[in-house]
Write a protein that holds these residues in place. Structure first.
Motif, mmCIF file in Angstrom:
data_model
loop_
_atom_site.group_PDB
_atom_site.id
_atom_site.type_symbol
_atom_site.label_atom_id
_atom_site.label_comp_id
_atom_site.label_asym_id
_atom_site.label_seq_id
_atom_site.Cartn_x
_atom_site.Cartn_y
_atom_site.Cartn_z
ATOM 1 N N VAL A 1 0.188 -0.928 0.007
ATOM 2 C CA VAL A 1 -0.046 -0.039 -0.296
ATOM 3 C C VAL A 1 1.189 1.383 0.276
ATOM 4 C CG1 VAL A 1 -1.299 1.221 1.575
ATOM 5 C CG2 VAL A 1 -1.942 -1.797 0.789
ATOM 6 N N SER A 2 2.091 1.701 0.702
ATOM 7 C CA SER A 2 2.769 2.466 0.729
ATOM 8 C C SER A 2 3.711 2.487 -0.233
ATOM 9 C CB SER A 2 3.510 2.097 1.701
ATOM 10 O OG SER A 2 4.674 1.455 2.032
ATOM 11 N N MET A 3 3.881 1.609 -1.131
ATOM 12 C CA MET A 3 4.664 1.965 -2.060
ATOM 13 C C MET A 3 3.593 2.261 -3.202
ATOM 14 S SD MET A 3 5.252 -0.294 -5.410
ATOM 15 C CE MET A 3 4.071 -1.143 -5.322
ATOM 16 N N GLU A 4 2.460 2.082 -3.351
ATOM 17 C CA GLU A 4 1.704 2.686 -4.584
ATOM 18 C C GLU A 4 1.081 4.027 -4.014
ATOM 19 O OE1 GLU A 4 -0.013 1.309 -7.187
ATOM 20 O OE2 GLU A 4 0.281 -0.874 -6.580
ATOM 21 N N VAL A 5 1.210 3.854 -2.831
ATOM 22 C CA VAL A 5 0.779 6.265 -2.544
ATOM 23 C C VAL A 5 2.317 6.311 -2.847
ATOM 24 C CG1 VAL A 5 1.343 7.266 -0.585
ATOM 25 C CG2 VAL A 5 -0.293 6.153 -0.493
ATOM 26 N N ILE A 6 3.716 5.993 -2.889
ATOM 27 C CA ILE A 6 5.303 6.267 -3.017
ATOM 28 C C ILE A 6 4.893 6.587 -4.468
ATOM 29 C CG2 ILE A 6 7.717 5.909 -2.815
ATOM 30 C CD1 ILE A 6 6.778 5.208 -0.617
ATOM 31 N N ALA A 7 4.421 5.857 -5.098
ATOM 32 C CA ALA A 7 4.542 5.943 -6.548
ATOM 33 C C ALA A 7 4.015 7.239 -7.113
ATOM 34 C CB ALA A 7 3.871 4.812 -7.464
ATOM 35 N N ALA A 8 2.183 6.972 -6.263
ATOM 36 C CA ALA A 8 1.781 8.141 -6.483
ATOM 37 C C ALA A 8 2.059 10.151 -6.193
ATOM 38 C CB ALA A 8 0.207 8.153 -6.485
ATOM 39 N N LEU A 9 2.913 9.210 -5.248
ATOM 40 C CA LEU A 9 3.839 10.968 -4.753
ATOM 41 C C LEU A 9 4.806 11.372 -5.973
ATOM 42 C CD1 LEU A 9 3.604 9.968 -0.945
ATOM 43 C CD2 LEU A 9 2.607 11.858 -1.650
ATOM 44 N N SER A 10 5.635 10.305 -6.519
ATOM 45 C CA SER A 10 6.180 10.577 -7.599
ATOM 46 C C SER A 10 6.303 11.235 -8.861
ATOM 47 C CB SER A 10 7.404 10.141 -7.637
ATOM 48 O OG SER A 10 6.573 8.501 -8.821
ATOM 49 N N VAL A 11 4.707 11.416 -8.722
ATOM 50 C CA VAL A 11 3.991 12.369 -9.713
ATOM 51 C C VAL A 11 2.950 13.300 -9.385
ATOM 52 C CG1 VAL A 11 2.114 11.636 -11.646
ATOM 53 C CG2 VAL A 11 3.965 9.448 -11.303
ATOM 54 N N GLU A 12 2.547 12.957 -7.747
ATOM 55 C CA GLU A 12 1.476 14.367 -7.760
ATOM 56 C C GLU A 12 1.818 14.752 -6.594
ATOM 57 O OE1 GLU A 12 -1.909 11.784 -9.087
ATOM 58 O OE2 GLU A 12 -1.915 11.811 -7.188
ATOM 59 N N GLN A 13 3.176 15.432 -7.092
ATOM 60 C CA GLN A 13 4.120 16.005 -6.110
ATOM 61 C C GLN A 13 3.236 17.574 -4.908
ATOM 62 O OE1 GLN A 13 8.012 16.862 -7.648
ATOM 63 N NE2 GLN A 13 8.636 14.714 -7.309
ATOM 64 N N GLU A 14 2.904 17.729 -5.257
ATOM 65 C CA GLU A 14 1.896 17.777 -4.136
ATOM 66 C C GLU A 14 1.130 18.106 -2.963
ATOM 67 O OE1 GLU A 14 -1.614 16.992 -6.848
ATOM 68 O OE2 GLU A 14 0.659 17.184 -7.314
ATOM 69 N N HIS A 15 1.131 17.178 -2.947
ATOM 70 C CA HIS A 15 0.274 16.372 -1.970
ATOM 71 C C HIS A 15 1.344 16.171 -0.588
ATOM 72 C CE1 HIS A 15 -2.784 14.190 -3.408
ATOM 73 N NE2 HIS A 15 -2.802 14.588 -4.474
ATOM 74 N N ASP A 16 0.886 16.176 0.511
ATOM 75 C CA ASP A 16 1.451 15.848 1.820
ATOM 76 C C ASP A 16 2.094 13.936 2.088
ATOM 77 O OD1 ASP A 16 2.819 15.477 4.427
ATOM 78 O OD2 ASP A 16 1.371 16.712 5.253
ATOM 79 N N GLY A 17 3.259 14.228 1.393
ATOM 80 C CA GLY A 17 4.565 12.324 1.190
ATOM 81 C C GLY A 17 3.848 12.272 2.905
ATOM 82 N N ASP A 18 4.863 12.913 3.779
ATOM 83 C CA ASP A 18 4.349 12.238 4.872
ATOM 84 C C ASP A 18 3.200 11.698 5.603
ATOM 85 O OD1 ASP A 18 7.336 12.580 6.102
ATOM 86 O OD2 ASP A 18 7.628 14.246 6.184
ATOM 87 N N LEU A 19 2.369 13.029 4.921
ATOM 88 C CA LEU A 19 0.586 12.279 5.778
ATOM 89 C C LEU A 19 0.209 11.412 5.371
ATOM 90 C CD1 LEU A 19 -1.889 12.986 7.202
ATOM 91 C CD2 LEU A 19 -2.743 14.254 6.006
ATOM 92 N N ALA A 20 0.007 11.246 3.644
ATOM 93 C CA ALA A 20 0.087 9.539 3.167
ATOM 94 C C ALA A 20 0.554 8.773 3.452
ATOM 95 C CB ALA A 20 -0.115 10.383 1.768
ATOM 96 N N ILE A 21 1.806 8.661 2.968
ATOM 97 C CA ILE A 21 2.971 7.960 3.257
ATOM 98 C C ILE A 21 2.473 6.722 4.580
ATOM 99 C CG2 ILE A 21 5.317 6.435 4.074
ATOM 100 C CD1 ILE A 21 5.575 8.410 1.674
ATOM 101 N N GLN A 22 2.327 7.492 5.817
ATOM 102 C CA GLN A 22 2.114 6.842 7.546
ATOM 103 C C GLN A 22 0.885 6.338 7.704
ATOM 104 O OE1 GLN A 22 3.694 10.391 9.472
ATOM 105 N NE2 GLN A 22 5.390 9.522 10.291
ATOM 106 N N CYS A 23 -0.320 7.168 6.882
ATOM 107 C CA CYS A 23 -1.488 7.049 6.783
ATOM 108 C C CYS A 23 -1.408 5.297 6.430
ATOM 109 C CB CYS A 23 -2.365 7.833 6.310
ATOM 110 S SG CYS A 23 -2.969 8.860 7.697
ATOM 111 N N ALA A 24 -1.012 5.169 5.326
ATOM 112 C CA ALA A 24 -0.742 4.587 4.435
ATOM 113 C C ALA A 24 -0.131 2.593 5.529
ATOM 114 C CB ALA A 24 0.025 3.985 3.218
ATOM 115 N N ILE A 25 0.848 3.217 5.900
ATOM 116 C CA ILE A 25 1.721 2.420 6.477
ATOM 117 C C ILE A 25 1.202 1.960 8.132
ATOM 118 C CG2 ILE A 25 3.305 1.498 8.487
ATOM 119 C CD1 ILE A 25 5.225 3.029 6.268
#
Length: 181
Positions: free
Chosen positions: A39-63
């Protein structure tokens, strides 16, 4: 530019590994932490394209997305360790088991949509990760319902991440192979 930190990823991963200790992916002998990695790998892949997101929030919630639902961890534990935004995100991603099963997804999607888009990204990534070959003990009816539920998630949350929405649409299409005519 990377919009998340390895330190926050590792902190959440260690916390989740401890919380989910001994759990397996249903229908397998694979440690549950693998699902959280996917799940976190999918989020990281999206964050590499959609950089406007808060990556820490997304990844921590994914994990951490299943810690309240599937472990002894509670909202206050997550809030104390990761802050209110992460705790609120994880809580929104947690099924309300006090509701009848057929009402849980609609309730969950409603709560997720009230959060920041990063929380919707986690739900999209979670279903992408889960649309693998279903467990051998699932009935055809359960497989069909699971795919329909994925369509519901896509419809409700697709605007949060075009990248993940596209991945989910593809997985929903591919999942048809498990439905016997």
């Amino acid at each position: 530019m990377q919009n998340w930190s390895q330190e926050n990823y590792i902190k959440a991963y260690k916390f989740a590994a401890q919380a989910h200790q001994g759990q397996k992916i249903p229908g397998s002998e694979i440690p549950y932490i693998m699902h959280l990695s996917f799940v976190s790998m999918e989020v990281i892949a999206a964050l590499s394209v959609e950089q406007e997101h808060d990556g820490d929030l997304a990844i921590q919630c994914a994990i951490l997305h299943d810690t309240i639902e599937d472990t002894d961890t509670n909202f206050d534990d997550i809030k104390a360790e990761f802050g209110a935004s992460v705790a609120n995100g994880v809580l929104a991603l947690t099924k309300d088991n006090s509701l009848e099963k057929h009402l849980q997804m609609a309730d969950s999607l409603l709560r997720i949509k009230k959060q920041l888009p990063e929380i919707s990204m986690v739900k999209l990534a979670d279903r992408i990760s889960n649309l693998q070959a279903p467990p051998h003990y699932w009935t055809q009816d359960k497989i069909i319902r699971y795919r329909e539920e994925a369509k519901e998630i896509y419809q409700a949350l697709q605007d949060a991440s075009p990248f993940l929405a596209s991945r989910l649409a593809s997985k929903i299409e591919d999942y048809k192979v498990f439905i016997k005519k």
